[in-house]
Design an enzyme around this catalytic site. Structure first.
Site: not given
Length: 119
Positions: A86-88, A115
């Protein structure tokens, strides 16, 4: 239109398609699907954002390995366990998934929306 303009358009279109078409062998899930999978001990959860982003807000169970350090730190991950990244927004995690794929990982999941989509 001249030939060089047409070739440039084809090149740009191809590049954009290459960036958005899912890589074979990489599963994409939503944040809602992630909520149902969190806590599965058979999966490794990796947050590929910067340490500052991770400290600001993160999901319990995710380990922070920034995408620019992933190649050199992937040895800390098990290749026989699924890796959830996962990242932003989902862009860096998609890049991280491709890096892991090239390094021989076979069970990789990217969280679409990252996120930003997590509530």
């Amino acid at each position: 239109m001249n030939t060089s303009t047409i070739l440039m358009i084809i090149f740009i279109a191809g590049f954009l398609l290459w960036r958005v078409i899912p890589v074979k062998g990489i599963r994409n899930i939503t944040t809602d699907q992630l909520k149902n999978e969190l806590g599965d001990k058979n999966k490794q959860y990796i947050d590929v954002r910067t340490p500052m982003e991770y400290k600001g807000r993160s999901i319990k169970g995710f380990k922070n390995i920034p995408v620019d350090q992933l190649s050199s730190n992937s040895s800390s991950l098990l290749k026989d366990k699924e890796v959830v990244v996962i990242c932003q927004s989902g862009m860096r995690s998609a890049r991280a998934a491709k890096i892991l794929k090239k390094q021989g990982f076979t069970q990789i999941t990217n969280v679409k929306g990252g996120m930003s989509a997590w509530n």
